[in-house]
Design a protein around this motif. Structure first.
Motif, mmCIF file in Angstrom:
data_model
loop_
_atom_site.group_PDB
_atom_site.id
_atom_site.type_symbol
_atom_site.label_atom_id
_atom_site.label_comp_id
_atom_site.label_asym_id
_atom_site.label_seq_id
_atom_site.Cartn_x
_atom_site.Cartn_y
_atom_site.Cartn_z
ATOM 1 N N VAL A 1 0.857 -1.196 0.000
ATOM 2 C CA VAL A 1 0.000 0.000 0.000
ATOM 3 C C VAL A 1 0.889 1.240 0.000
ATOM 4 O O VAL A 1 1.897 1.278 0.717
ATOM 5 C CB VAL A 1 -0.900 0.018 1.265
ATOM 6 N N PRO A 2 0.555 2.278 -0.773
ATOM 7 C CA PRO A 2 1.336 3.520 -0.685
ATOM 8 C C PRO A 2 1.215 4.133 0.706
ATOM 9 O O PRO A 2 0.141 4.112 1.309
ATOM 10 C CB PRO A 2 0.713 4.419 -1.764
ATOM 11 N N VAL B 1 -6.468 6.555 5.204
ATOM 12 C CA VAL B 1 -6.275 5.434 6.119
ATOM 13 C C VAL B 1 -6.938 4.137 5.651
ATOM 14 O O VAL B 1 -6.376 3.042 5.806
ATOM 15 C CB VAL B 1 -6.760 5.811 7.542
ATOM 16 N N THR B 2 -8.133 4.212 5.036
ATOM 17 C CA THR B 2 -8.822 2.963 4.693
ATOM 18 C C THR B 2 -8.204 2.247 3.494
ATOM 19 O O THR B 2 -8.540 1.095 3.233
ATOM 20 C CB THR B 2 -10.329 3.195 4.442
ATOM 21 N N SER B 3 -7.281 2.895 2.783
ATOM 22 C CA SER B 3 -6.524 2.188 1.745
ATOM 23 C C SER B 3 -5.706 1.070 2.373
ATOM 24 O O SER B 3 -5.348 0.093 1.704
ATOM 25 C CB SER B 3 -5.567 3.144 1.017
ATOM 26 N N ALA B 4 -5.394 1.211 3.661
ATOM 27 C CA ALA B 4 -4.618 0.205 4.387
ATOM 28 C C ALA B 4 -5.453 -0.534 5.426
ATOM 29 O O ALA B 4 -5.390 -1.759 5.541
ATOM 30 C CB ALA B 4 -3.425 0.868 5.075
ATOM 31 N N LEU C 1 1.227 7.036 6.839
ATOM 32 C CA LEU C 1 0.493 5.998 7.565
ATOM 33 C C LEU C 1 1.425 5.135 8.410
ATOM 34 O O LEU C 1 1.088 4.754 9.538
ATOM 35 C CB LEU C 1 -0.297 5.123 6.590
ATOM 36 N N TYR C 2 2.585 4.826 7.871
ATOM 37 C CA TYR C 2 3.509 3.957 8.612
ATOM 38 C C TYR C 2 3.950 4.612 9.914
ATOM 39 O O TYR C 2 4.139 3.939 10.931
ATOM 40 C CB TYR C 2 4.733 3.618 7.761
ATOM 41 N N ASN D 1 9.847 10.359 0.239
ATOM 42 C CA ASN D 1 8.918 11.221 -0.508
ATOM 43 C C ASN D 1 7.587 11.371 0.221
ATOM 44 O O ASN D 1 7.002 12.454 0.251
ATOM 45 C CB ASN D 1 8.694 10.657 -1.905
ATOM 46 N N SER D 2 7.106 10.278 0.794
ATOM 47 C CA SER D 2 5.863 10.332 1.563
ATOM 48 C C SER D 2 6.020 11.244 2.773
ATOM 49 O O SER D 2 5.131 12.045 3.088
ATOM 50 C CB SER D 2 5.461 8.930 2.016
#
Length: 350
Positions: free
Chosen positions: A56-57, A62-65, A305-306, A323-324
Protein backbone atom coordinates in the motif's frame (compact mmCIF):
# COMPACT_ATOMS: atom_id res chain seq x y z
CA UNK A 1 -30.86 21.00 -8.47
CA UNK A 2 -33.63 18.46 -8.60
CA UNK A 3 -34.63 15.28 -6.87
CA UNK A 4 -34.82 12.13 -8.93
CA UNK A 5 -38.36 10.81 -8.54
CA UNK A 6 -39.63 7.31 -9.17
CA UNK A 7 -42.56 5.20 -8.08
CA UNK A 8 -40.02 2.45 -7.41
CA UNK A 9 -37.28 3.66 -5.05
CA UNK A 10 -34.88 0.95 -6.23
CA UNK A 11 -35.01 2.52 -9.70
CA UNK A 12 -32.62 5.26 -8.52
CA UNK A 13 -29.99 2.68 -7.58
CA UNK A 14 -30.53 0.77 -10.83
CA UNK A 15 -30.08 3.99 -12.78
CA UNK A 16 -26.89 4.92 -10.90
CA UNK A 17 -25.42 1.46 -11.48
CA UNK A 18 -26.27 1.65 -15.18
CA UNK A 19 -24.76 5.13 -15.56
CA UNK A 20 -21.56 4.19 -13.74
CA UNK A 21 -21.24 1.06 -15.86
CA UNK A 22 -21.67 3.14 -19.01
CA UNK A 23 -18.96 5.57 -17.88
CA UNK A 24 -16.44 2.95 -16.73
CA UNK A 25 -17.24 -0.12 -18.87
CA UNK A 26 -16.92 -2.12 -15.63
CA UNK A 27 -17.98 -5.77 -15.69
CA UNK A 28 -20.07 -5.44 -12.50
CA UNK A 29 -21.04 -2.35 -10.50
CA UNK A 30 -22.00 -2.22 -6.81
CA UNK A 31 -23.27 1.10 -5.44
CA UNK A 32 -22.00 1.33 -1.85
CA UNK A 33 -22.30 3.46 1.28
CA UNK A 34 -18.69 4.56 0.82
CA UNK A 35 -15.42 3.88 -0.96
CA UNK A 36 -14.20 2.35 2.30
CA UNK A 37 -17.06 -0.17 2.06
CA UNK A 38 -15.99 -1.01 -1.49
CA UNK A 39 -12.43 -1.59 -0.29
CA UNK A 40 -13.70 -3.78 2.54
CA UNK A 41 -15.67 -5.92 0.08
CA UNK A 42 -12.47 -6.34 -1.92
CA UNK A 43 -10.53 -7.41 1.16
CA UNK A 44 -13.21 -9.95 2.14
CA UNK A 45 -13.38 -11.34 -1.39
CA UNK A 46 -9.62 -12.00 -1.41
CA UNK A 47 -9.88 -14.21 1.68
CA UNK A 48 -6.97 -12.47 3.38
CA UNK A 49 -5.42 -13.77 6.59
CA UNK A 50 -2.30 -13.33 8.75
CA UNK A 51 -0.12 -15.18 6.23
CA UNK A 52 -0.72 -12.51 3.54
CA UNK A 53 0.86 -9.15 2.81
CA UNK A 54 -0.64 -6.23 0.88
CA UNK A 55 1.52 -3.45 -0.60
CA UNK A 56 0.00 0.00 0.00
CA UNK A 57 1.34 3.52 -0.68
CA UNK A 58 2.31 5.25 2.54
CA UNK A 59 0.82 8.55 1.38
CA UNK A 60 -2.91 7.82 1.18
CA UNK A 61 -6.16 7.80 3.16
CA UNK A 62 -6.28 5.43 6.12
CA UNK A 63 -8.82 2.96 4.69
CA UNK A 64 -6.52 2.19 1.75
CA UNK A 65 -4.62 0.20 4.39
CA UNK A 66 -6.95 -0.39 7.34
CA UNK A 67 -9.51 -2.42 5.36
CA UNK A 68 -6.84 -5.03 4.66
CA UNK A 69 -5.46 -4.91 8.20
CA UNK A 70 -9.01 -5.68 9.38
CA UNK A 71 -8.65 -9.04 7.63
CA UNK A 72 -5.33 -9.61 9.47
CA UNK A 73 -3.08 -9.07 6.43
CA UNK A 74 0.27 -7.38 7.07
CA UNK A 75 0.48 -3.97 5.41
CA UNK A 76 3.73 -3.34 3.54
CA UNK A 77 4.02 0.44 3.16
CA UNK A 78 5.73 1.76 0.04
CA UNK A 79 6.97 5.21 -0.97
CA UNK A 80 5.47 7.43 -3.69
CA UNK A 81 6.99 9.43 -6.55
CA UNK A 82 6.86 13.23 -6.43
CA UNK A 83 5.87 13.49 -10.11
CA UNK A 84 2.30 12.33 -9.49
CA UNK A 85 2.19 11.47 -5.74
CA UNK A 86 1.29 7.88 -6.66
CA UNK A 87 2.98 4.58 -5.80
CA UNK A 88 6.67 4.14 -6.63
CA UNK A 89 6.42 0.91 -8.63
CA UNK A 90 10.16 0.27 -8.71
CA UNK A 91 10.22 0.23 -4.91
CA UNK A 92 6.98 -1.77 -4.82
CA UNK A 93 8.55 -4.53 -6.92
CA UNK A 94 11.35 -4.86 -4.37
CA UNK A 95 8.75 -5.46 -1.64
CA UNK A 96 7.06 -8.42 -3.36
CA UNK A 97 7.53 -11.78 -1.61
CA UNK A 98 5.75 -15.13 -1.68
CA UNK A 99 3.42 -13.70 0.99
CA UNK A 100 2.26 -10.78 -1.17
CA UNK A 101 -1.38 -11.21 -2.16
CA UNK A 102 -2.28 -7.82 -3.60
CA UNK A 103 -1.04 -4.37 -4.49
CA UNK A 104 -3.06 -1.22 -3.83
CA UNK A 105 -2.68 1.54 -6.41
CA UNK A 106 -4.15 4.91 -5.34
CA UNK A 107 -5.12 7.49 -7.99
CA UNK A 108 -3.82 10.49 -6.04
CA UNK A 109 -5.61 13.70 -7.12
CA UNK A 110 -7.42 11.53 -9.68
CA UNK A 111 -4.19 10.69 -11.53
CA UNK A 112 -3.96 7.19 -13.03
CA UNK A 113 -1.40 7.79 -15.78
CA UNK A 114 0.84 4.98 -14.55
CA UNK A 115 -1.79 2.47 -13.44
CA UNK A 116 -1.12 0.38 -16.56
CA UNK A 117 2.40 -0.17 -15.25
CA UNK A 118 0.90 -1.32 -11.95
CA UNK A 119 -1.25 -3.79 -13.91
CA UNK A 120 1.81 -5.19 -15.67
CA UNK A 121 3.64 -5.55 -12.36
CA UNK A 122 0.73 -7.46 -10.81
CA UNK A 123 0.42 -9.72 -13.85
CA UNK A 124 4.16 -10.44 -13.72
CA UNK A 125 3.94 -11.72 -10.13
CA UNK A 126 0.37 -13.07 -10.09
CA UNK A 127 -0.95 -10.38 -7.74
CA UNK A 128 -4.43 -8.88 -7.45
CA UNK A 129 -4.58 -5.16 -8.29
CA UNK A 130 -6.81 -3.07 -6.04
CA UNK A 131 -7.26 0.34 -7.66
CA UNK A 132 -8.31 2.86 -5.04
CA UNK A 133 -9.81 5.41 -7.42
CA UNK A 134 -11.59 7.36 -4.67
CA UNK A 135 -10.57 10.70 -6.16
CA UNK A 136 -10.68 9.94 -9.87
CA UNK A 137 -14.29 9.56 -11.01
CA UNK A 138 -14.51 11.37 -14.36
CA UNK A 139 -10.77 11.13 -15.03
CA UNK A 140 -11.44 9.62 -18.46
CA UNK A 141 -12.86 12.84 -19.97
CA UNK A 142 -9.81 13.12 -22.25
CA UNK A 143 -8.33 9.62 -22.09
CA UNK A 144 -9.30 6.05 -22.95
CA UNK A 145 -11.09 4.33 -20.08
CA UNK A 146 -9.17 1.13 -20.85
CA UNK A 147 -5.91 2.91 -19.98
CA UNK A 148 -7.08 4.37 -16.68
CA UNK A 149 -9.20 1.60 -15.15
CA UNK A 150 -6.96 -1.42 -14.67
CA UNK A 151 -7.82 -2.93 -11.28
CA UNK A 152 -9.37 -6.32 -10.60
CA UNK A 153 -11.25 -4.28 -8.00
CA UNK A 154 -11.77 -0.54 -8.58
CA UNK A 155 -13.24 1.60 -5.81
CA UNK A 156 -14.72 5.11 -6.18
CA UNK A 157 -15.85 7.66 -3.62
CA UNK A 158 -18.82 10.00 -3.77
CA UNK A 159 -17.98 11.62 -0.43
CA UNK A 160 -18.84 15.29 -0.02
CA UNK A 161 -15.20 16.22 -0.68
CA UNK A 162 -15.18 14.62 -4.15
CA UNK A 163 -16.00 16.06 -7.59
CA UNK A 164 -19.50 14.63 -7.40
CA UNK A 165 -21.23 13.52 -4.21
CA UNK A 166 -24.13 11.38 -3.09
CA UNK A 167 -24.45 13.45 0.07
CA UNK A 168 -21.89 13.11 2.85
CA UNK A 169 -20.92 9.54 2.06
CA UNK A 170 -21.21 7.22 -0.94
CA UNK A 171 -19.09 5.11 -3.25
CA UNK A 172 -19.04 2.14 -5.58
CA UNK A 173 -17.10 -0.98 -6.43
CA UNK A 174 -16.26 -1.95 -10.00
CA UNK A 175 -15.44 -5.65 -10.26
CA UNK A 176 -13.39 -6.57 -13.33
CA UNK A 177 -12.40 -10.13 -12.37
CA UNK A 178 -15.04 -12.81 -12.95
CA UNK A 179 -13.26 -15.16 -10.54
CA UNK A 180 -14.68 -13.15 -7.63
CA UNK A 181 -18.18 -12.50 -9.00
CA UNK A 182 -20.13 -15.03 -6.89
CA UNK A 183 -18.10 -14.20 -3.79
CA UNK A 184 -18.72 -10.45 -4.10
CA UNK A 185 -22.45 -11.01 -4.73
CA UNK A 186 -22.70 -12.85 -1.41
CA UNK A 187 -20.59 -10.33 0.53
CA UNK A 188 -22.63 -7.42 -0.84
CA UNK A 189 -25.90 -9.11 0.20
CA UNK A 190 -24.86 -9.33 3.88
CA UNK A 191 -23.33 -12.76 3.40
CA UNK A 192 -26.39 -14.36 1.80
CA UNK A 193 -27.23 -15.72 -1.65
CA UNK A 194 -30.10 -13.23 -1.97
CA UNK A 195 -29.09 -12.31 -5.52
CA UNK A 196 -29.86 -15.84 -6.65
CA UNK A 197 -33.26 -15.46 -4.99
CA UNK A 198 -33.91 -12.13 -6.75
CA UNK A 199 -33.04 -13.76 -10.09
CA UNK A 200 -35.55 -16.51 -9.36
CA UNK A 201 -32.89 -19.24 -9.28
CA UNK A 202 -33.90 -20.33 -5.76
CA UNK A 203 -37.06 -19.98 -3.65
CA UNK A 204 -35.27 -19.07 -0.37
CA UNK A 205 -31.96 -17.47 0.46
CA UNK A 206 -29.63 -18.34 3.33
CA UNK A 207 -26.48 -17.19 5.10
CA UNK A 208 -23.47 -18.40 3.09
CA UNK A 209 -20.41 -16.37 4.14
CA UNK A 210 -19.20 -13.18 5.82
CA UNK A 211 -20.73 -9.97 4.53
CA UNK A 212 -22.32 -6.76 5.73
CA UNK A 213 -24.68 -3.92 4.86
CA UNK A 214 -22.63 -2.30 2.13
CA UNK A 215 -25.37 -1.16 -0.27
CA UNK A 216 -25.90 2.56 -0.83
CA UNK A 217 -29.31 4.06 -0.12
CA UNK A 218 -32.05 5.20 -2.51
CA UNK A 219 -31.61 8.82 -1.38
CA UNK A 220 -27.84 8.69 -1.99
CA UNK A 221 -28.47 7.43 -5.51
CA UNK A 222 -31.17 10.05 -6.15
CA UNK A 223 -28.80 12.86 -5.15
CA UNK A 224 -26.02 11.49 -7.37
CA UNK A 225 -28.02 11.08 -10.59
CA UNK A 226 -28.25 14.77 -11.61
CA UNK A 227 -24.50 15.12 -11.08
CA UNK A 228 -23.76 12.07 -13.20
CA UNK A 229 -25.96 13.60 -15.89
CA UNK A 230 -23.89 16.81 -15.67
CA UNK A 231 -20.51 15.13 -15.13
CA UNK A 232 -18.87 16.59 -18.24
CA UNK A 233 -19.84 20.14 -17.25
CA UNK A 234 -18.58 19.65 -13.67
CA UNK A 235 -15.25 18.19 -14.77
CA UNK A 236 -14.71 20.84 -17.45
CA UNK A 237 -15.32 23.64 -14.92
CA UNK A 238 -12.75 22.12 -12.57
CA UNK A 239 -10.28 21.60 -15.41
CA UNK A 240 -10.53 25.30 -16.26
CA UNK A 241 -9.74 26.28 -12.67
CA UNK A 242 -6.86 23.77 -12.40
CA UNK A 243 -5.41 25.01 -15.69
CA UNK A 244 -5.68 28.63 -14.50
CA UNK A 245 -3.57 27.83 -11.44
CA UNK A 246 -1.06 25.80 -13.40
CA UNK A 247 -0.52 28.42 -16.10
CA UNK A 248 -0.19 31.27 -13.61
CA UNK A 249 2.37 29.47 -11.44
CA UNK A 250 4.27 27.97 -14.37
CA UNK A 251 4.83 31.46 -15.80
CA UNK A 252 6.34 32.64 -12.50
CA UNK A 253 9.97 31.44 -12.62
CA UNK A 254 10.55 32.53 -8.99
CA UNK A 255 8.41 29.61 -7.82
CA UNK A 256 10.67 26.96 -9.33
CA UNK A 257 13.84 28.88 -8.45
CA UNK A 258 12.82 29.04 -4.80
CA UNK A 259 12.34 25.28 -4.62
CA UNK A 260 8.57 24.90 -4.99
CA UNK A 261 7.21 22.01 -7.08
CA UNK A 262 4.08 22.04 -9.27
CA UNK A 263 2.09 19.08 -10.59
CA UNK A 264 2.95 18.20 -14.19
CA UNK A 265 0.42 19.42 -16.74
CA UNK A 266 -0.26 15.84 -17.91
CA UNK A 267 -1.37 14.98 -14.35
CA UNK A 268 -4.45 17.19 -14.54
CA UNK A 269 -6.68 14.06 -14.52
CA UNK A 270 -10.19 15.11 -13.41
CA UNK A 271 -8.85 18.25 -11.70
CA UNK A 272 -9.76 16.93 -8.27
CA UNK A 273 -6.85 18.60 -6.46
CA UNK A 274 -4.39 21.34 -7.27
CA UNK A 275 -1.35 20.89 -5.04
CA UNK A 276 1.96 22.61 -4.44
CA UNK A 277 5.01 21.13 -2.72
CA UNK A 278 6.88 23.63 -0.55
CA UNK A 279 10.67 23.47 -0.21
CA UNK A 280 10.26 23.04 3.55
CA UNK A 281 7.62 22.45 6.20
CA UNK A 282 8.15 26.01 7.46
CA UNK A 283 7.40 27.42 3.99
CA UNK A 284 4.21 25.36 3.75
CA UNK A 285 3.01 26.57 7.16
CA UNK A 286 3.84 30.19 6.33
CA UNK A 287 1.94 29.98 3.03
CA UNK A 288 -1.18 28.58 4.70
CA UNK A 289 -1.06 31.28 7.38
CA UNK A 290 -0.55 34.03 4.81
CA UNK A 291 -3.44 32.83 2.66
CA UNK A 292 -5.74 32.55 5.67
CA UNK A 293 -5.12 36.21 6.53
CA UNK A 294 -6.39 37.04 3.02
CA UNK A 295 -9.52 34.92 3.54
CA UNK A 296 -8.27 31.96 1.50
CA UNK A 297 -8.42 28.46 2.93
CA UNK A 298 -5.56 26.12 2.03
CA UNK A 299 -4.84 22.79 3.66
CA UNK A 300 -2.25 20.04 3.97
CA UNK A 301 -3.19 16.47 3.11
CA UNK A 302 -2.29 12.93 4.17
CA UNK A 303 0.15 12.08 6.93
CA UNK A 304 2.51 9.10 6.65
CA UNK A 305 0.49 6.00 7.56
CA UNK A 306 3.51 3.96 8.61
CA UNK A 307 4.56 6.63 11.10
CA UNK A 308 1.14 6.59 12.78
CA UNK A 309 0.48 4.47 15.91
CA UNK A 310 -1.69 2.00 13.96
CA UNK A 311 0.73 1.93 11.03
CA UNK A 312 3.48 0.80 13.37
CA UNK A 313 1.20 -1.88 14.78
CA UNK A 314 -0.26 -3.30 11.57
CA UNK A 315 2.38 -2.54 8.99
CA UNK A 316 6.04 -2.56 8.07
CA UNK A 317 8.29 -0.49 5.83
CA UNK A 318 11.44 -2.29 4.64
CA UNK A 319 12.40 0.63 2.34
CA UNK A 320 12.68 4.38 2.93
CA UNK A 321 9.58 6.59 2.78
CA UNK A 322 11.35 9.88 2.10
CA UNK A 323 8.92 11.22 -0.51
CA UNK A 324 5.86 10.33 1.56
CA UNK A 325 7.44 11.98 4.60
CA UNK A 326 8.24 15.10 2.56
CA UNK A 327 4.70 15.32 1.14
CA UNK A 328 3.19 14.85 4.61
CA UNK A 329 5.00 17.98 5.77
CA UNK A 330 5.14 20.14 2.65
CA UNK A 331 2.10 19.58 0.42
CA UNK A 332 -0.41 22.44 0.19
CA UNK A 333 -3.80 22.18 -1.53
CA UNK A 334 -5.44 25.27 -3.01
CA UNK A 335 -9.21 25.96 -3.23
CA UNK A 336 -10.80 24.16 -6.18
CA UNK A 337 -14.38 23.35 -7.04
CA UNK A 338 -16.54 23.60 -10.15
CA UNK A 339 -18.12 26.91 -9.10
CA UNK A 340 -14.97 28.88 -8.29
CA UNK A 341 -14.90 32.18 -10.19
CA UNK A 342 -12.16 34.01 -12.08
CA UNK A 343 -11.84 36.82 -9.51
CA UNK A 344 -11.53 34.22 -6.74
CA UNK A 345 -8.83 32.37 -8.66
CA UNK A 346 -6.98 35.64 -9.21
CA UNK A 347 -7.18 36.39 -5.51
CA UNK A 348 -5.56 33.05 -4.65
CA UNK A 349 -2.85 33.40 -7.31
CA UNK A 350 -1.98 36.97 -6.30
Amino acid sequence: QRLYESSDNSASIKKVNAMIKRFTFGQSVYFCNSCSDALEISALALGLNESHEVIVPDYTFVTSASTFALRNAKICFCDITLNDMCLDLKKAEKLITNKTKALVWVDYAGCANRVKEARKLCDKYGLILIQDAAQSFGNWHNESVSNLIQGDFVTYSFHSTKNITSGGEGGCLILNNNKYQDKVDVIFEKGTNRREFLRGDIDKYTWRDLGSSYAGSYSQAALLIPQLENLEFIINERVEAWSFYHKAFSLNKNIELSGWRLPHSENIANAHIFWLLAPSEKCAINLRKSLLKKGVQSVAHYQSLYNSPAGQRYGKSPLSLENSSYASKCLVRLPLWHGIKGDELNLVVN
